[in-house]
Structures are given as structure tokens and as C-alpha cells.
Design an enzyme around this catalytic site. Sequence first.
Site, mmCIF file in Angstrom:
data_model
loop_
_atom_site.group_PDB
_atom_site.id
_atom_site.type_symbol
_atom_site.label_atom_id
_atom_site.label_comp_id
_atom_site.label_asym_id
_atom_site.label_seq_id
_atom_site.Cartn_x
_atom_site.Cartn_y
_atom_site.Cartn_z
ATOM 1 N N GLU A 34 27.417 22.016 33.079
ATOM 2 C CA GLU A 34 27.319 21.018 34.500
ATOM 3 C C GLU A 34 27.641 21.801 35.631
ATOM 4 O O GLU A 34 27.125 21.590 36.545
ATOM 5 C CB GLU A 34 28.219 19.946 34.331
ATOM 6 C CG GLU A 34 28.059 19.006 33.025
ATOM 7 C CD GLU A 34 28.916 19.467 31.804
ATOM 8 O OE1 GLU A 34 29.629 20.223 31.709
ATOM 9 O OE2 GLU A 34 28.020 19.170 30.838
ATOM 10 N N SER A 88 46.599 40.299 50.746
ATOM 11 C CA SER A 88 46.104 40.228 52.500
ATOM 12 C C SER A 88 47.281 40.574 53.409
ATOM 13 O O SER A 88 46.816 41.248 54.406
ATOM 14 C CB SER A 88 46.008 38.483 52.577
ATOM 15 O OG SER A 88 44.674 38.179 51.947
ATOM 16 N N GLY A 90 29.406 33.035 35.647
ATOM 17 C CA GLY A 90 30.387 32.031 36.383
ATOM 18 C C GLY A 90 29.736 31.060 37.248
ATOM 19 O O GLY A 90 28.619 31.474 37.805
ATOM 20 N N LYS A 142 41.571 26.071 48.884
ATOM 21 C CA LYS A 142 40.116 26.550 49.602
ATOM 22 C C LYS A 142 39.420 25.321 49.870
ATOM 23 O O LYS A 142 38.470 25.418 50.573
ATOM 24 C CB LYS A 142 39.561 27.517 48.331
ATOM 25 C CG LYS A 142 40.277 29.055 48.750
ATOM 26 C CD LYS A 142 39.518 29.866 47.770
ATOM 27 C CE LYS A 142 39.434 31.195 48.262
ATOM 28 N NZ LYS A 142 38.603 32.085 47.321
ATOM 29 N N ASN A 147 38.093 29.938 53.467
ATOM 30 C CA ASN A 147 39.023 30.822 53.033
ATOM 31 C C ASN A 147 40.016 31.537 54.546
ATOM 32 O O ASN A 147 40.808 32.226 54.179
ATOM 33 C CB ASN A 147 38.607 32.133 52.105
ATOM 34 C CG ASN A 147 37.824 33.011 52.827
ATOM 35 O OD1 ASN A 147 37.255 32.781 53.972
ATOM 36 N ND2 ASN A 147 37.502 34.070 52.085
ATOM 37 N N LEU A 180 33.755 40.894 40.635
ATOM 38 C CA LEU A 180 34.459 40.278 41.800
ATOM 39 C C LEU A 180 35.949 40.393 41.219
ATOM 40 O O LEU A 180 36.786 40.423 42.234
ATOM 41 C CB LEU A 180 34.119 39.012 41.861
ATOM 42 C CG LEU A 180 33.210 38.588 42.930
ATOM 43 C CD1 LEU A 180 31.826 39.229 43.065
ATOM 44 C CD2 LEU A 180 33.015 37.049 43.147
#
Length: 280
Positions: free
Chosen positions: A158, A20, A130, A69, A89, A219
Amino acid sequence: MTEDIRAACVIGWPVEHSRSPLIHNYWIGKYKVAGEYRREAVPPEEFYGFIKEFAARGYVGANVTLPHKERVLDLTVPDERAQAVGAANTLWLDGGVLRSTNTDVEGFLANLDAATPGWDRGLETALVLGAGGAARSVVFSLVARDVANIRVVNRTPERGQALRERFGRQVRPAAWDELGGLMAGAGFLVNATTLGMQGQPPLDIALDDLPPSAVVCDLVYAPLLTGLIRKASERGLRHADGLGMLLHQAVRGFSLWFGVTPEVTPELRALVEADLTKSD
Ligand code: NAP
């Protein structure tokens, strides 16, 4: 620092790996903004105190990364999107109120719209690998684009089930050993696991049964060229990578903090690519 310089930062633990600062400081230079963007390494036990003193530290906004987060939702005023995803975020001060949002959603969608235009046209079935934090942003995005059938493949059943409870009945959990059988009916496949990331096990799947019109997205952006993107490319499938999402998710924060909506350009991409390749 003079008073009219606006400061933002990325808060994480660890935070050294974050790209970033590279992205935002590039835009600060490009748009000649009187701003600064720094790294703040804040361990979990100090996060509350850091956020309480956010304005006093001279910040107007921040990115928040792992492991903060989810916790940050309780310490800020989250918008609807951050609440729906269950994580934020991006933070910004709004007349003394510290607000938060989740820009992974727009990063994911803007990247696909730019790299693979029309990817969601007529899309009925999406496969999401995911069910962690990133997968929540992905599923939120797919629901927002009216994808009727979202199959979530996850190791821990779960967590897949929790996504169905959060986002609705169009989300259906599946196990990894069902993945092969789901490929032929999918128009879109996205990896939102950590598999394929540097230091993690590879994502060992075959794309042979995906239809030729399917779009693939990863991702993971370190390494830049993941095994999944390589396989999609070898099969001639349209694809979008994790770096594109990382760049696009940064746009909103910059605009909130510095008042300029920046552009994701090939030059910026090349800058971050060079940095990622250095550490591949
Ligand atoms: P997370 O919350 O820790 O979730 C990790 C996911 O990976 C879970 O679904 C987990 O399954 C699965 N997983 C981990 N190891 C596995 C294994 N050995 N076998 C099968 N499944 C496994 O992580 P996250 O925050 O969602 O991040 C996921 C990835 O997205 C990371 O690579 C991150 O860098 C990337 N990301 C990229 C961007 C971007 O802008 N490009 C933005 C956000 C995230 P279980 O539930 O069974 O543990």
C-alpha cells in the site's frame, strides 16, 4: 546569550544521535557567524507547545527530525516542496511567519551531482528500495530529474501504491521478490529503507545483474560503509553514500538562518566521518 546571536536547533525525540549540531557548529566556527546551534529533545506531546513558542524561545530556525517531520506541516507554512513530499525537516522565521521546507530533496540530488556527476544523464529506469518518508523525497527528486520509470520496491504494497498516487504514473510499485528481475534494466538503484542501518537487519541483495554503468546510492549513513556501498564498490559501480546527502541537506538551513551559504568540504566530511566511525 547576547541579543545579536542567532540561535537554531534540531528538534527530535530522541535527538542525541543527531549529527546536525556537529555540522552546523563547524560552519558557525568556520564562517565566524554569531550563532548557536543546539539539540532540543521534544516528545510528541510537547511538540505543539514548543513550536507555538518557537520565536519566544529565541530561535530563528531549526531542523526537525523523527517523529515530528510530518506533524510540523500543520504547525508552519510549508513551501511547495514540503507539501509535495508530505514532510518538512527545516524551519525558519520569516518576518514573524514560521515557514518550513524539505531539504532532503536537494541533499539527495546535490550529493549525487557531486559524487557521481552525470548520474541522471539519459537515465530511464530507477529502482527505489523503500516507500517511507525518505523514499518520498527520493521519488520527488527523480521525478524532478525527469526519470521516466521509477520502480518502488517495498515490503508493504500500500505504501508503494501511495507513492504512485502522490507522484504519478511513472512510479510503479513492485514487491521484493521482483527485485532480481528488475536489476538488469536499471540505471540507478537507491536504498531508502532502514535495512543496513545499525541495529536493523542487513540489506541482503546481489548487485551482479545491474549494468556496469549503473549508479548506486544508500541513504543509510550509520554505519558509514554500508553493505550496499561495499558491494557497489567491489563491483566497480559508481556510488554515493548517505553521509554525503546528510551534509548537503544541511546547506540550505544554515544559509536561511545565518545568511551564509556554507560549503560541503572534505574537512567537514572527515569530521563527521570520525564521529560516525567512533560509534560504528
Ligand atoms: P521510514 O519512514 O520508517 O521508512 C522505512 C522504510 O524501510 C519503509 O519503506 C519500510 O518498509 C522499510 N523497512 C523497514 N524495515 C524493513 C524490513 N525488515 N524489511 C523490508 N523493508 C523494511 O524511514 P525513513 O525516514 O524513510 O528513513 C529511511 C532511511 O533513510 C533511514 O536509514 C534514515 O536514516 C535514512 N535517511 C537518511 C538521510 C540522509 O540525509 N542520508 C535522510 C533521510 C533519511 P514498510 O513500508 O514495509 O514498513
